[in-house]
Structure formats: structure tokens, C-alpha cells
Design an enzyme around this catalytic site. Structure first.
Site, PDB file in Angstrom:
ATOM      1  N   ARG A  23       0.849  -1.207   0.000  1.00 24.94           N
ATOM      2  CA  ARG A  23       0.000   0.000   0.000  1.00 24.94           C
ATOM      3  C   ARG A  23       0.884   1.257   0.000  1.00 24.94           C
ATOM      4  NH1 ARG A  23      -4.321  -0.672   4.665  1.00 24.94           N
ATOM      5  NH2 ARG A  23      -4.959   1.406   3.964  1.00 24.94           N
ATOM      6  N   GLN A  69     -10.656   9.989   8.002  1.00 25.74           N
ATOM      7  CA  GLN A  69     -10.535   8.572   8.361  1.00 25.74           C
ATOM      8  C   GLN A  69      -9.383   7.943   7.574  1.00 25.74           C
ATOM      9  OE1 GLN A  69     -14.739   6.650   8.591  1.00 25.74           O
ATOM     10  NE2 GLN A  69     -14.902   8.366   7.157  1.00 25.74           N
ATOM     11  N   HIS A  72      -7.726   7.499  12.188  1.00 30.93           N
ATOM     12  CA  HIS A  72      -7.268   6.106  12.044  1.00 30.93           C
ATOM     13  C   HIS A  72      -5.775   5.997  11.828  1.00 30.93           C
ATOM     14  CE1 HIS A  72     -11.656   5.116  10.759  1.00 30.93           C
ATOM     15  NE2 HIS A  72     -11.510   5.126  12.069  1.00 30.93           N
ATOM     16  N   CYS A  81       6.191   0.244  17.429  1.00 31.29           N
ATOM     17  CA  CYS A  81       6.457  -1.132  17.888  1.00 31.29           C
ATOM     18  C   CYS A  81       5.129  -1.782  18.283  1.00 31.29           C
ATOM     19  CB  CYS A  81       7.395  -1.101  19.104  1.00 31.29           C
ATOM     20  SG  CYS A  81       7.589  -2.725  19.869  1.00 31.29           S
ATOM     21  N   CYS A  91       5.740  -2.512  22.458  1.00 29.41           N
ATOM     22  CA  CYS A  91       5.793  -1.441  23.488  1.00 29.41           C
ATOM     23  C   CYS A  91       5.206  -0.137  22.972  1.00 29.41           C
ATOM     24  CB  CYS A  91       7.234  -1.245  23.950  1.00 29.41           C
ATOM     25  SG  CYS A  91       8.297  -0.447  22.726  1.00 29.41           S
ATOM     26  N   CYS A  96      12.587  -2.903  22.792  1.00 27.36           N
ATOM     27  CA  CYS A  96      12.126  -4.172  23.423  1.00 27.36           C
ATOM     28  C   CYS A  96      12.245  -5.379  22.502  1.00 27.36           C
ATOM     29  CB  CYS A  96      10.667  -4.011  23.875  1.00 27.36           C
ATOM     30  SG  CYS A  96       9.507  -4.122  22.498  1.00 27.36           S
ATOM     31  N   GLY A  98     -16.951  11.490   0.689  1.00 24.13           N
ATOM     32  CA  GLY A  98     -16.305  10.241   0.310  1.00 24.13           C
ATOM     33  C   GLY A  98     -16.212   9.211   1.398  1.00 24.13           C
ATOM     34  N   SER A 123     -18.381   5.941   3.384  1.00 26.37           N
ATOM     35  CA  SER A 123     -19.557   5.062   3.365  1.00 26.37           C
ATOM     36  C   SER A 123     -20.284   5.136   4.702  1.00 26.37           C
ATOM     37  CB  SER A 123     -19.106   3.621   3.103  1.00 26.37           C
ATOM     38  OG  SER A 123     -18.234   3.202   4.158  1.00 26.37           O
ATOM     39  N   ASN A 177     -21.002  12.416  -2.288  1.00 27.95           N
ATOM     40  CA  ASN A 177     -20.771  10.991  -2.528  1.00 27.95           C
ATOM     41  C   ASN A 177     -21.584  10.603  -3.763  1.00 27.95           C
ATOM     42  OD1 ASN A 177     -20.665   8.115  -2.354  1.00 27.95           O
ATOM     43  ND2 ASN A 177     -20.204   8.303  -0.178  1.00 27.95           N
TER      44      ASN A 177
END
Ligand code: BV8
Ligand code: ZN
Length: 240
Positions: A69, A100, A118, A126, A129, A149, A186, A188, A212
Site C-alpha cells: 500500500r 478517516q 485512524h 512497535c 511497546c 524491546c 467520500g 460510506s 458521494n
């Protein structure tokens, strides 16, 4: 068709919220979450891969999906929808952009401070941790190890079943309470709790405008501008 009353309301408004989903990046060539995936990821559903369980089960496979991606982003640029939103924000100092999306196309279009509910696919942390980890070349096939860690590196995005970042969530809620107009663009409107943001604004008295090409659960509470954001938003901006 843009109602004259909406143009008047946008001209008079000071506190406008832009609430965006994957559809705002569709005309940049980024598949939305509901678009079928392509290539070797065609047989996987994003909802199944974007989970802590998938990463625990097969960290290398989930890591490679995110690396793919990230590579896809190398060839995409902001589209007229991102640029129109940035231009709106420049005219409205008290406007707020809540997204989002985990891409950085709003930033590349000049939006000063998008609130990412998001996370961002261009930040790493990580998995054990939680410490921030550096970006790595997007062709690295295995997740690096944390220097603190020894845990595995993961993208700093919110997976299904994970809580949203509290600061961003509280900031978005507070902005929703104060907004006069929310443009939901845009999305849903199916992913929660993010989808509550325009509803909170409406309950506080805001006008909700939806951009939309398809019908969504917001249709019944919004003034609907049916069409692609890359066409509708520049047209709306040109009328102000
Ligand atoms: C949580 C990062 C609890 C990862 C993402 C049953 C009912 C209700 C809710 C749930 C349920 N079962 C589970 C839940 C909760 C779940 C959820 O909402 N599931 C949904 C799928 C039912 N939510 C969660 O798990 C959230 N966490 O609840 O945790 C908790 C609480 C406290 C403490 C601990 C735990 C976390 C949700 C966040 C998931 N992460 N992304 C990654 O990207 O890899 S969400 C991901 O999907 C995207 O980031 C995006 O946000 C979302 C997809 O939504 P959209 O952006 O709207 O995109 P979509 O493809 O859906 O739609 C595109 C739209 O654009 C369409 O309408 C299309 O018509 C339109 N469009 C297309 N072209 C254009 C256009 N519009 C304009 N112009 C165009 N050209
Ligand atoms: Zn660690």
C-alpha cells in the site's frame, strides 16, 4: 445542482468541518476500502488484514500488505477534491479537517493540520511497546525489530478492534460540537466510532452536507450533493 441556500450558508459560516473518507482519494487512483483489491492481494479483504489478530497470526504477510500500500502511494497525487478542501480551509481559518484516511494526500494538497482518526500508514510503531519507529524503505519484506524491546514494527494505523487515538478523537468531537456546517466527503459512513462525528455535529445543530456518488446511511440526515468529490467540491468552491 447546488442549492442557493447552501452557497449562502457556506458564505456566512465561520466554523466548517470537513469529514473525509477513502472516496476523497478515489480520483487520485487509490482504491477505497470497498473497492476490490488488485494483484496478489485480490483474494484478501482489507477488514481481515487490518486487524491485530491477522498481524499476530502472520506478521510478515500483514507487513507486506502495508508495504504494498505504501508503494502504491508513490504513484498517486492529491486530486481536485483535496485541493478544493485545502482552498476552503485557507478561506475559513476556524475550519477543521477530520479524516478517516491513513494516506497523506490532504497534507500534500496543503491542508495544514488534518486530524487522522485512524492513524497514518506513513508512521510506524512497535507492536509490543508502542514506541514510535522510523519509516523504512517500502520494499523491506520483513518488519524490523524495536530497539527498545525487540518487538515487531507495525504501521501506526488503527486496526479493527483497536481504540482510536484519544487526543484526535476528543479534538474531533469538540470540533463537531461547535461546527455550523459539516461536509461529509467520500465516506460510506459505516466505520464506527468515526461515523459518529457528523451525527454529533448534527445533534448540536449543524447542517450536514454529503458529497458521494452513492447512497450512504447519511443520506437521510444530509443535504446530498450526488457526484464525485473531485467535481462537486471545485464547483462548490467556485460559487463562494
Ligand atoms: C473499535 C486503518 C473498539 C487501517 C481503518 C458492527 C457494527 C458497528 C460497528 C462494528 C461492528 N463490528 C465491529 C464494529 C466496530 C468496527 C467497525 O466499525 N466495523 C465496521 C466495518 C462495521 N470499528 C472498529 O473496530 C474501530 N475500533 O471499535 O474498537 C474499542 C474501543 C475502545 C478500546 C478498544 C477497542 C476501529 C475502526 C478503524 C479501522 N481502521 N483504517 C487501514 O487502513 O489499514 S478503517 C478503514 O475503513 C479506512 O481507514 C476507512 O476509514 C474505512 C473505510 O471507510 P471509508 O473511508 O468510508 O471508505 P469506504 O471504502 O468504506 O467508502 C468509500 C466511499 O467513498 C463510498 O461511500 C463511495 O461511494 C465513495 N466514493 C467513491 N468514489 C468517490 C466517492 N466519494 C466521493 N468522490 C468519489 N470520487
Ligand atoms: Zn518495542
Amino acid at each position: 445542482m447546488v442549492p442557493a441556500a447552501l452557497v449562502e450558508a457556506l458564505r456566512a459560516a465561520k466554523r466548517v468541518m470537513f469529514f473525509t473518507g477513502a472516496g476523497v482519494s478515489a480520483e487520485s487512483g487509490l482504491p477505497t476500502f470497498r473497492d476490490a483489491q488488485t494483484g496478489l492481494w485480490a483474494n484478501y479483504k482489507p477488514q481481515d488484514l487490518a486487524t491485530p489478530e491477522a498481524f499476530a497470526r502472520d506478521p510478515e504477510m500483514v507487513w507486506r500488505w502495508y508495504q504494498w500500500r505504501r508503494r502504491v502511494h508513490a504513484d498517486v497525487a492529491p486530486n481536485p477534491a483535496h485541493h478544493a478542501i485545502a482552498a476552503f480551509e485557507a478561506r475559513l481559518p476556524e475550519s477543521v479537517l477530520v479524516t478517516q484516511n491513513v494516506d497523506r494526500l490532504h497534507e500534500l494538497a496543503g491542508s495544514p493540520a488534518p486530524i487522522h482518526l485512524h492513524g497514518s500508514v506513513f508512521r510506524n510503531k512497535c507492536a509490543s511497546c508502542g514506541v514510535a519507529m522510523p519509516e523504512v524503505p517500502h520494499d523491506l519484506e520483513t518488519p524490523p525489530r524495536c530497539e527498545v524491546c525487540g518487538g515487531l514494527c507495525r504501521p501506526d494505523v488503527v486496526w479493527f478492534g483497536e481504540g482510536l487515538p484519544q487526543d484526535e478523537w476528543k479534538t474531533a468531537l469538540a470540533a463537531a460540537e461547535r461546527a455550523e456546517i459539516v461536509l461529509s466527503i467520500g465516506t460510506s459512513a459505516t466505520v464506527h466510532p468515526a461515523a459518529r462525528i457528523p451525527l454529533v455535529a448534527r445533534e448540536a445543530g449543524a447542517l450536514v452536507v454529503q458529497v458521494n456518488p452513492e447512497v450512504t446511511p447519511f443520506d437521510r440526515i444530509a443535504l446530498n450533493l450526488r457526484g464525485p468529490a473531485g467535481v462537486v467540491l471545485p464547483d462548490l468552491l467556485s460559487r463562494l
